[in-house]
Design an enzyme around this catalytic site. Sequence first.
Site, PDB file in Angstrom:
ATOM      1  N   CYS A 166       0.827  -1.207   0.000  1.00  0.00           N
ATOM      2  CA  CYS A 166       0.000   0.000   0.000  1.00  0.00           C
ATOM      3  C   CYS A 166       0.863   1.259   0.000  1.00  0.00           C
ATOM      4  CB  CYS A 166      -0.965   0.020   1.190  1.00  0.00           C
ATOM      5  SG  CYS A 166      -0.166  -0.094   2.799  1.00  0.00           S
ATOM      6  N   HIS A 217      -1.604   1.309   7.528  1.00  0.00           N
ATOM      7  CA  HIS A 217      -2.126   1.235   6.164  1.00  0.00           C
ATOM      8  C   HIS A 217      -2.110   2.622   5.531  1.00  0.00           C
ATOM      9  CE1 HIS A 217      -4.273  -0.283   2.786  1.00  0.00           C
ATOM     10  NE2 HIS A 217      -5.319   0.477   2.987  1.00  0.00           N
TER      11      HIS A 217
END
Lengths: 557, 121
Positions: A194, A488
Amino acid sequence: MSSRNSGYTTPKPCKHLANYKLKHGLQGYNLIQDFFKINPYGRTMIDKSKTEMPRCSFCLGYQGRFYMCLICSSMSCCSSPESNHALFHSQSCVGHEIAVEMERAELYCCVCCDQVYDPDFDNSMTCKHLMGLPGSGNGVVLGGGLRLSKRKRLDFGVDLDLKRTKRLVLSRDQRSKSCFPLGLRGFNNLGNTCFMNSVLQALLHAPPLRNYFLSDRHNHESCRIRSTERLCLPCDIDIIFSAVFSGDRTPYSPAAFLCSWWQHSEDLASYEQQDAHEFFISVLDRIHQKLGKANVVKENGDCQCIAHRVYSGLLRSDVTCTSCGFTSTTYDPCMDISLDLNMGPCLPSDYMSKSNKPNASTADSTLAGCLDLFTRPEKLGSDQKLYCQNCQEKHAAVKQMSIKNLPLVLCLHIKRFEHSPVRKMSRKIDRYLQFPFSLDMKPYLSSSVVKKRLGNRIFSFEGDESDISAEFEVFAVVTHSGMLESGHYVTYLRLRNQWYKCDDAWITEVDEGVVRASQCYLIYYVQKVLNNKGGEDLSCHPMSTRADAFVPIAGCC
Amino acid sequence: MKIVCIVERQRRASIKRPPTPDAEDETDREPTIQEIINIKLIESGEKERLKELLRERLIECGWRDEMKALCRAHARKKGRNNVTVDDLVHVITPKGRASVPDSVKAELLQRIRSFLSSTAL
């Protein structure tokens, strides 16, 4: 020095100042030029003698504000309207109406009892300090032979020629069911990637970079580097641009790009979570490595590869010796600006019961606060004493950063990850940071910061960058949520005034409130002048009639 | 607190005294202790350091922002073109003096005391 004023309208002189100028011109100013001093703490003043205390010629008092007459140099004090000896001086000596305040080196009219302004005075006082003449106590050291350009032309150098635009942008894709603008496509997470997906989204939508690749400036099919060296990261980026702007909305897997990047940066090749900022810098670095040599380097030493043309700025660092006030200046290029989080406004004062100041620990940090912190003079610790050329010894120093040249795209990196080599620990700072969608970088430019250091003056600073736009608009925000090791990254993109959340493979429309509330880590701003057409939907109109979407921007002189 | 009181009294006395054109008569008098201290502070550069410290503290605690707001309010009330520097200083000074935090006063006094004890008078 330019007499053009930028943003300052010179107040009209009072009749006393006008008369003084008519009679005496610049005589008085030039006589006191040498007494204009900047003390190590950055305060401007008139200092006739370091050892003698100024005394009022009327009352021999040594307290209050002191004014020195520009005609006879006599000193008068002023402690209150009833005890204004400067006024008495003007009454007892006809024509002696203009004086200079000692503590701030500012002009004063004794009859009007008010501060007055004269650009000639400010010029006269500060010219030596700005030119860095020997003996004035200020040196200007230019790093690496960089020439300070007097006027920066708005020359983007990015070819936005219509004819070379890729064909696939023209056709409206029939497969596309969504009404999303062209160029929005999710990326599959290939295993903790990510960090890469989020930065790729921000790169893909940086207007000058996007225009460069979509204008076919680096075609992966005809790339020479690829045929000789086999590894070319710009080619892999070109492939991604083609894929993302093809109209196909199914999530794309940037496996080839990842593999290529691994080969370019072996030390970072792993399936571990990486730092998005580090990734961003490494990508720019690889682009420069591949394209920098090929590009003709201009006389002023700036690299012309697309990475530098878009993201490169110049930082100015002024280090002042606290003992003698000598300042040495250096310039360093930068591809982004890393900011420490400022800790919010100061502690409340309990006796000022009327003020409603929030507590430092609960107040929010703002981007403006971080930028202020960045450009604030910083006292270097006693363990960091620097050698002063003027004193010929080591002394404590004060350092101040400012921005000399702004890039087309400004990446602001918020330092949320703290690494302590001593304690062998890293931690993440979750503190919320409030950031604006429109950003004016003017107060942080060298011209503003250095101007402020010279006191309250009215003049323009060497080739004032008023023709440079300092106004920026946000277009991408890379956010981080979670903990240091297991977080994240998500990117928010602004296209056509609508925000989109790019969470790996999932792209959704979101409200701007969501973006404002997010925990920003990398904020990307583009110069406002470039953004006007940047948000246009490229899929809705055929290129031939949408000529102004790719208008070559003429350099302004 | 003692030193501050003495200085206050002296200053008040000198303000009320009308200006005399014949300042030469005054040079014969002995310098007061306050003047001597002031001279020492200036000569050693301590006054500059103290002023800088004071500025830092007053900014940190929000005092300067408070004064700025008061000045703006006053300028708005009187009209931008009817305000002079003298006027502002005259109006803001008493409020400013009254709102300096005790901690700041104490710190500066301590610095002055230690300076005085380290220097020969």
